[in-house]
Design a protein around this motif. Sequence first.
Motif, PDB file in Angstrom:
ATOM      1  N   GLY A 195      -9.822  -1.606   5.122  1.00 48.73           N
ATOM      2  CA  GLY A 195      -9.018  -0.458   4.727  1.00 48.73           C
ATOM      3  C   GLY A 195      -8.439   0.325   5.884  1.00 48.73           C
ATOM      4  N   TRP A 241      -7.813   9.845   2.942  1.00 48.24           N
ATOM      5  CA  TRP A 241      -8.176   9.350   1.609  1.00 48.24           C
ATOM      6  C   TRP A 241      -8.038   7.827   1.569  1.00 48.24           C
ATOM      7  CZ3 TRP A 241      -9.954   8.829  -3.106  1.00 48.24           C
ATOM      8  CH2 TRP A 241      -9.289   8.003  -4.012  1.00 48.24           C
ATOM      9  N   ASN A 242      -6.930   7.340   2.129  1.00 52.17           N
ATOM     10  CA  ASN A 242      -6.646   5.906   2.144  1.00 52.17           C
ATOM     11  C   ASN A 242      -7.797   5.113   2.767  1.00 52.17           C
ATOM     12  OD1 ASN A 242      -5.090   3.513   1.987  1.00 52.17           O
ATOM     13  ND2 ASN A 242      -4.390   3.794   4.082  1.00 52.17           N
ATOM     14  N   LYS A 254     -10.655   3.009   0.513  1.00 51.42           N
ATOM     15  CA  LYS A 254     -10.633   1.549   0.644  1.00 51.42           C
ATOM     16  C   LYS A 254     -11.881   1.018   1.325  1.00 51.42           C
ATOM     17  CE  LYS A 254      -5.641   1.103   0.630  1.00 51.42           C
ATOM     18  NZ  LYS A 254      -4.448   0.848   1.446  1.00 51.42           N
ATOM     19  N   LEU A 310      -3.682  12.187   3.234  1.00 47.90           N
ATOM     20  CA  LEU A 310      -3.454  10.943   2.504  1.00 47.90           C
ATOM     21  C   LEU A 310      -4.036   9.757   3.288  1.00 47.90           C
ATOM     22  CD1 LEU A 310      -2.092  10.000  -0.121  1.00 47.90           C
ATOM     23  CD2 LEU A 310      -0.104   9.348   1.263  1.00 47.90           C
ATOM     24  N   VAL A 311      -3.834   9.764   4.616  1.00 51.57           N
ATOM     25  CA  VAL A 311      -4.384   8.667   5.430  1.00 51.57           C
ATOM     26  C   VAL A 311      -5.909   8.686   5.381  1.00 51.57           C
ATOM     27  CG1 VAL A 311      -4.531   7.680   7.739  1.00 51.57           C
ATOM     28  CG2 VAL A 311      -2.370   8.586   6.931  1.00 51.57           C
ATOM     29  N   PRO A 323      -1.241   0.684  -2.430  1.00 54.07           N
ATOM     30  CA  PRO A 323      -0.732   1.916  -1.820  1.00 54.07           C
ATOM     31  C   PRO A 323      -1.664   3.088  -2.145  1.00 54.07           C
ATOM     32  CG  PRO A 323       1.017   0.769  -2.975  1.00 54.07           C
ATOM     33  CD  PRO A 323      -0.250   0.061  -3.312  1.00 54.07           C
ATOM     34  N   PRO A 324      -1.903   3.978  -1.175  1.00 50.67           N
ATOM     35  CA  PRO A 324      -2.938   5.004  -1.346  1.00 50.67           C
ATOM     36  C   PRO A 324      -2.669   5.992  -2.476  1.00 50.67           C
ATOM     37  CG  PRO A 324      -1.687   5.365   0.658  1.00 50.67           C
ATOM     38  CD  PRO A 324      -1.315   4.012   0.162  1.00 50.67           C
ATOM     39  N   ASN A 325      -1.408   6.107  -2.943  1.00 53.42           N
ATOM     40  CA  ASN A 325      -1.170   7.122  -3.969  1.00 53.42           C
ATOM     41  C   ASN A 325      -1.383   6.605  -5.396  1.00 53.42           C
ATOM     42  OD1 ASN A 325       0.961   5.434  -3.787  1.00 53.42           O
ATOM     43  ND2 ASN A 325       2.555   6.997  -4.005  1.00 53.42           N
ATOM     44  N   THR A 381      -3.065   4.241  11.185  1.00 56.48           N
ATOM     45  CA  THR A 381      -4.244   5.000  10.770  1.00 56.48           C
ATOM     46  C   THR A 381      -4.450   6.228  11.653  1.00 56.48           C
ATOM     47  OG1 THR A 381      -5.252   2.983   9.961  1.00 56.48           O
ATOM     48  CG2 THR A 381      -6.702   4.860  10.306  1.00 56.48           C
ATOM     49  N   TYR A 392      -3.815   6.470  -7.517  1.00 55.02           N
ATOM     50  CA  TYR A 392      -5.188   6.945  -7.708  1.00 55.02           C
ATOM     51  C   TYR A 392      -5.862   6.284  -8.905  1.00 55.02           C
ATOM     52  CZ  TYR A 392      -3.323  10.432  -4.547  1.00 55.02           C
ATOM     53  OH  TYR A 392      -2.731  11.026  -3.495  1.00 55.02           O
ATOM     54  N   ASN A 397      -3.507  -2.310   8.578  1.00 54.75           N
ATOM     55  CA  ASN A 397      -2.497  -2.742   7.621  1.00 54.75           C
ATOM     56  C   ASN A 397      -2.460  -4.270   7.545  1.00 54.75           C
ATOM     57  OD1 ASN A 397      -1.179  -3.530   9.907  1.00 54.75           O
ATOM     58  ND2 ASN A 397       0.446  -2.014   9.780  1.00 54.75           N
TER      59      ASN A 397
END
Lengths: 226, 257
Positions: A6, B111-112, B116, B108-109, B39-41, A167, B43, A9
């Motif tokens: 995660g 959370w991403n 993951k 957002l990053v 994609p992170p959004n 990241t 949810y 990319n």
Amino acid sequence: MHIPDGFLNAGTSAVTGAVSVGAVGYGLYRARKELDEKRVPLLALCAAFVFAAQMLNFPVAGGTSGHFLGGVLAAVLLGPWLGSLVIALVLLVQALGFADGGVTALGANVFNMALVGTVLSYFVFAGFKALLPRNRASFLGAVAAASWLSVMLASGACAVELAVSGTSPLGVALPAMLGVHAIIGIGEALITTAVVAVVLQVRPDLVGSWDLASSGGYALETTGVS
Amino acid sequence: MQHSFLDSYSGLDSPLRRLDPRAKLAGLFIFVLLCVTTPPNLYVAFAAYLVLELMLLFLSRLPWRHVAARVLVVLPFILAVALFLPFFKKGGGSYNLGPLSVSGHGLLVLWNVAAKSTLSVLAVILLSSTTPFADLVKGMRKMRVPELLTSLLSFTYRYIFVLTDEAQRMRRARDSRGWKGRWLWQARTVGHMVATLFLRSYERGERVYAAMLARGYDGSLPMVYGYSFGDAEWAFVCLVVLAPLAARVLSYGLLAV
């Protein structure tokens, strides 16, 4: 330095993965050629040894601790390609058996630690060795310098991959990673040098890259069966 | 023997434990791939992945405390690499958190990577805690991974426990002599321990090799594979691949509306 899933990319994972598969393949080819395919237990014991040695933490500063990587040690003892195969094996067992380091980031972890931290660092070591006078002290000096650099190079590669993946920005990640690992690297250098010094004393025949006349020591002949 | 923390539950009987390791390897690998490329959004998709994993966790009968403790191994990396991101990244609007300003893009990053990596590590734990490592390696061999690599893997895994035992014995001996790892130069002591460990391991390897040769070892290990790829395996692979895929498409659709 084991990157979890995660953080990278798709492009970074794919490229480092492809390079690492190639390197492990080449390592296996060299193992078949050099070890007559049957001395599997010895290579596996070296991998298990690196795994166990990584469980010994040493203090860094302010309560944090670092652990041993072992790339230069494996390369100095076994040569760059078998050394890198050993480190890749350790990473594979850690990722599959212990969920330490991601499975999609395995390629990047192998790239950082088994290629940059082992093969590249071995050539750094060979360079130092060629430049310095040929004696025991400068051999160990080259080992120490290359081990410190190996940790720096591997953590630098890790920071670059994280930055390329979007990241963490390179301007923050690179100094932070290198700063911490400059200290961890000292521990790495001390341990690697101490191990190589002791092994040179007791079993100089096991240090693959030692090409000077051995000074005493005893050799246990336990491999006389073939 | 104090290393039982390394591999404690792979013998526990459960429907997940009885599946062919090939199905679990392939299925959970594709699951992780799907997860890290989402994609992170989206949810809703991440929530669905978590539900699927909790379902599998229930099927696996693993104690949740054990699993939670092992999921925490990713925490240091998240803390070290990603926690500062909301404060450094720019863009995506900003929020005020006391005196600090937090950027939306950085959040957002964070959370991403946090979502993951946690979901993926849980998937790998589901794989490794329901499959004995020896069976995992046999499955890999069935999947045409080179035999040299699989035998190296199984030997490595076997020796890890032997050497960890040895290392722990040495550590206990050192600590009982009053060693406190406080200063960097004490790394020298660790160096001597590691050297001793290496020599003992290597010479053990030589003895094992000689013993194997004496018993007729010729470079290949015979294998008995007690699994077959049947309906349950196909069902499992379909579940862990199609359900996340459907969740992802659905979540994308919800976002577009």
